[in-house]
Design a protein around this motif. Structure first.
Motif: not given
Length: 267
Positions: A114-116, A191-197, A218-224, A151-158
Motif C-alpha cells: 500500500r505505502e509503495t 515493492p520489495v521487503s527485506v528483513t534483517m535481524a 528485527r527490522i523489515t524495510i520495504t523499498t519501491n 516470503a509472504c510479501s514476495y508471494a503477494s507481489v508475485a
C-alpha cells in the motif's frame, strides 16, 4: 534439558559463528537464501503464486471482485492482505482466529504494498463512492522456516503481477461482468521487503527460524522501484543504533534491486 538452557546454547553457537563471518546454514551475514517464485498455481484464482525462500514456503491467491468502497476512500479501489499459518507449517501454530504474530504479518505485507503505491487504486473505481473493484490477497504459510515477512510479501507481489483483472460494465448503477475480457492490474512500482535481524552486535539478512529465536531485534524495510524507503516495521525486544539502521537501509536497497529483477521477469 531446560529449554532456556538449549536456547542459550543455540545463541552461543550462532554468535560464535557470526564472529567468523559465517552463519549456521553457511551463508554470509548479508546473503539471502535462494528465492524461487512460481505463478499460476491456483487455477481458479484471479492470480496466484508459490514462493520458496530457503525452507519457508508460501502460497498466495488473489481474488478480484466488485465491492463497496471504504467510506472515506470512495475514489479508490480496495486492497486487503490477509495471512494464515497452517498447523502443518509450524508445530506452534494452532487453528482458530489469528494471533498477534499473524496479524502483524498480514499488516506488514499490506503496508509494504500500500505505502509503495504498487497498484493505482484510482483505476479500480467503477462508480465513485458507490462501487469499486476489490483485490483480496490471501497468503498461507505452508512451511515456516523463518522470515515469513519477506516470503509472504514476495508471494503477494508475485500473485498481483500474475493477475487477470476482469472487466465490468455498469448497468443501472450495478457492475456486470463482461465475459472473456480481462486486463493486467494497474502496476506503478515493484515493492520489495527485506528483513534483517540483530543478534548481539551482528546484523543478518533473511533470518532463519533458529536465528529469529535468539535475535535481539528485527527490522523489515520495504523499498519501491525508485529506491525509496516507503515502509518500516521494527520488532523484537531491543533496538538498533543509528549506524546499524543506516547499514540496514543500505542492505535493503541492495537486496531489493536483486529481488526486483526476478519480479520484472513476471511482468
Amino acid at each position: 534439558m531446560n529449554s532456556l538452557i538449549l536456547d542459550q546454547l543455540k545463541r552461543d553457537k550462532i554468535l560464535d559463528l557470526l564472529k567468523t563471518g559465517k552463519r549456521i546454514d553457511g551463508r554470509a551475514l548479508d546473503e539471502q537464501r535462494p528465492l524461487v517464485i512460481e505463478t499460476g498455481v491456483i487455477p481458479k484464482a484471479n492470480g496466484s503464486a508459490r514462493v520458496k525462500l530457503g525452507d519457508t514456503e508460501i502460497i498466495t491467491g488473489v481474488k478480484i471482485q466488485p465491492d463497496k468502497p471504504f467510506p472515506d476512500l470512495g475514489d479508490k479501489g480496495i486492497l486487503i492482505c490477509t495471512a494464515e499459518i497452517l498447523p502443518l507449517a509450524d508445530p506452534n501454530a494452532e487453528p482458530g482466529p489469528p494471533n498477534e504474530e499473524v496479524i502483524e504479518l498480514a499488516r506488514v505485507v499490506d503496508r509494504g504494498i500500500r505505502e509503495t503505491e504498487m497498484i493505482d487504486l484510482h483505476q479500480l473505481v467503477l462508480i465513485e463512492n458507490k462501487s469499486v473493484i476489490g483485490m483480496f490477497i490471501d497468503s498461507s504459510v505452508i512451511d515456516s522456516g523463518g522470515n515469513l515477512f519477506d516470503a509472504c510479501s514476495y508471494a503477494s507481489v508475485a500473485g498481483i503481477l500474475s493477475c487477470s483483472v476482469p472487466k465490468y460494465k455498469i448497468e443501472n448503477e450495478v457492475p456486470v461482468l463482461v465475459e472473456g475480457v480481462t486486463s493486467k492490474p494497474p502496476i506503478k512500482t515493484l515493492p520489495v521487503s527485506v528483513t534483517m535481524a540483530r543478534i548481539g552486535d551482528y546484523i543478518v539478512i533473511d533470518p532463519t527460524r533458529d536465528e529469529e529465536s535468539c535475535m535481539d531485534a528485527r527490522i523489515t524495510i520495504t523499498t519501491n522501484s525508485d529506491g525509496n524507503i516507503c515502509a518500516v516495521q521494527k520488532g523484537g525486544s531491543d533496538g538498533f543504533t543509528a549506524e546499524q539502521l543506516l547499514r540496514c537501509s543500505e542492505m535493503a536497497l541492495t537486496v531489493g534491486r536483486k529481488i526486483r529483477k526476478q519480479f520484472e521477469q513476471l511482468m
